[in-house]
Write an enzyme that holds these catalytic residues in place. Structure first.
Site, PDB file in Angstrom:
ATOM      1  N   GLU A  83      -3.606   7.768  -4.730  1.00 37.77           N
ATOM      2  CA  GLU A  83      -3.866   7.296  -6.096  1.00 37.77           C
ATOM      3  C   GLU A  83      -5.091   7.974  -6.699  1.00 37.77           C
ATOM      4  O   GLU A  83      -6.079   8.207  -5.987  1.00 37.77           O
ATOM      5  CB  GLU A  83      -4.060   5.769  -6.074  1.00 37.77           C
ATOM      6  CG  GLU A  83      -2.805   5.033  -5.645  1.00 37.77           C
ATOM      7  CD  GLU A  83      -2.999   3.537  -5.528  1.00 37.77           C
ATOM      8  OE1 GLU A  83      -4.120   3.038  -5.822  1.00 37.77           O
ATOM      9  OE2 GLU A  83      -2.051   2.849  -5.127  1.00 37.77           O
ATOM     10  N   HIS A 106      -1.155   0.478 -10.076  1.00 37.87           N
ATOM     11  CA  HIS A 106      -1.824  -0.435  -9.140  1.00 37.87           C
ATOM     12  C   HIS A 106      -2.422  -1.634  -9.882  1.00 37.87           C
ATOM     13  O   HIS A 106      -3.638  -1.863  -9.855  1.00 37.87           O
ATOM     14  CB  HIS A 106      -2.908   0.295  -8.348  1.00 37.87           C
ATOM     15  CG  HIS A 106      -3.237  -0.369  -7.043  1.00 37.87           C
ATOM     16  ND1 HIS A 106      -3.699   0.307  -5.944  1.00 37.87           N
ATOM     17  CD2 HIS A 106      -3.186  -1.685  -6.653  1.00 37.87           C
ATOM     18  CE1 HIS A 106      -3.908  -0.530  -4.948  1.00 37.87           C
ATOM     19  NE2 HIS A 106      -3.597  -1.752  -5.351  1.00 37.87           N
ATOM     20  N   ARG A 142       0.849  -1.175   0.000  1.00 37.44           N
ATOM     21  CA  ARG A 142       0.000   0.000   0.000  1.00 37.44           C
ATOM     22  C   ARG A 142       0.893   1.235   0.000  1.00 37.44           C
ATOM     23  O   ARG A 142       1.961   1.236   0.614  1.00 37.44           O
ATOM     24  CB  ARG A 142      -0.929   0.023   1.226  1.00 37.44           C
ATOM     25  CG  ARG A 142      -2.078  -0.953   1.143  1.00 37.44           C
ATOM     26  CD  ARG A 142      -3.095  -0.542   0.091  1.00 37.44           C
ATOM     27  NE  ARG A 142      -4.260  -1.417   0.033  1.00 37.44           N
ATOM     28  CZ  ARG A 142      -4.379  -2.448  -0.777  1.00 37.44           C
ATOM     29  NH1 ARG A 142      -3.377  -2.775  -1.595  1.00 37.44           N
ATOM     30  NH2 ARG A 142      -5.489  -3.178  -0.789  1.00 37.44           N
TER      31      ARG A 142
END
Length: 333
Positions: free
Chosen positions: A276, A294, A247
């Site tokens: 993000e 991601h 993360r």
């Protein structure tokens, strides 16, 4: 064999009563279709006035299906007095206050295991990319640089010392793949992991000091926020590489941007970021950083398996009252 997402079911409510399923965020299209076909489902993110809907119909919701990115906020949880299950599409669940949910008698699930291989594959690929500078070399050829001069030498992967921060399912899968490269593997976790031969190191800073590359696979959340600090990056040093498939919150991103800009680490490969889809300018401008949107679990096969497991969790709750894969600390089947 798991049940296909398109399978039908007669379950439309929890044992002893009926209820609505609330979809709290965009999901895999096949999962969205299955939810609509099999349950009385409301897509909260598509409503013109979600607050008004929750005021009028919040007491009808017994389960929420959401993504790891969005989770269930405290406010949403409070608006659903009959909520008894939160089903996450994804392995992460730090966006939901699990302790608070448990205090309310709400079970919480995620989709572990089914994405382990793809995340581990990408972690190793990202490590190879940043150390051998594959993406940078591709840009070099496309930009015409090869015609003027040979591409600069990169760093070998085989035989290097690799530290894994967080030796859970994904960390162990990364380590197993890296054994084939003849790497010396060490790891850091709260307590030593039984059944492995890798060397345990008690702190992230000490692990960084002892490795050429640090691969971050630890869970997100408040306990690991900023774990890869400026101190850890300095311990990794100007010849060291960072790979993060965990993360964005685990890494002190401003400290990482400074370390890259100042050459205090050799490079980084990042699949996750603090905010993000926004990426710090310093990282965007560095040719020593591999940036990925991601995508660690973003294969057709893995996303289908994640959707299937999320649906099976919901189905099991709606028919049996318990979840198949509750997160740690929530009631098990």
């Amino acid at each position: 064999m798991s049940t296909p997402l398109t399978a039908t079911t007669s379950a439309t409510g929890t044992p002893g009563g009926r209820g609505t399923v609330l979809q709290a965020s965009p999901l895999l299209p096949a999962l969205e279709e299955a939810l609509s076909e099999q349950y009385r489902t409301v897509r909260l993110h598509e409503l013109t006035d979600p607050d008004a809907h929750l005021r009028d119909h919040g007491d009808e919701v017994v389960a929420v299906v959401t993504s790891a990115r969005f989770g269930v906020s405290d406010a949403l949880m409070d608006a659903l007095p009959r909520l008894r299950a939160i089903v996450h599409f994804g392995v992460g669940y730090e966006t939901t206050d699990v302790v608070r949910a448990r205090a309310r008698g709400i079970d919480v699930s995620n989709t572990p295991d089914v994405l382990t291989d793809c995340v581990a594959d990408l972690a190793v690929g990202a490590l190879i990319d940043v150390m051998r500078r594959l993406s940078a070399a591709d840009r070099y050829v496309r930009g015409g640089g090869w015609a003027g001069a040979p591409f600069p030498l990169a760093s070998r992967v085989s035989g290097k010392r690799v530290g894994i921060l967080g030796l859970g399912r994904i960390g162990r899968a990364v380590a197993a793949r890296l054994e084939g490269f003849g790497t010396d593997i060490a790891y850091c976790s709260r307590v030593p992991v039984t059944g492995v031969t890798y060397r345990h190191v008690p702190t992230a800073r000490e692990l960084a000091e002892q490795c050429d590359a640090l691969v971050v696979t630890v869970a997100g959340g408040a306990d690991t926020r900023g774990l890869v600090s400026a101190e850890v990056l300095d311990a990794l040093g100007p010849q060291g590489y960072l790979v993060n498939v965990a993360r964005g919150s685990v890494v002190d991103e401003p400290a990482l941007a400074r370390a890259v800009t100042e050459g205090r680490i050799a490079g980084a490969a990042l699949d996750v970021f603090a905010d993000e889809p926004h990426v710090p300018r310093e990282l965007l401008e560095s040719d020593r950083v591999v940036l990925l949107p991601h995508i660690a679990s973003a294969t057709r096969e893995t996303r289908a398996a994640m959707g299937d497991l999320a649906l099976r969790n919901l189905r099991h709750f709606m028919t049996e009252g318990v979840l198949l894969t509750p997160v740690p600390g929530t009631p098990a089947p």
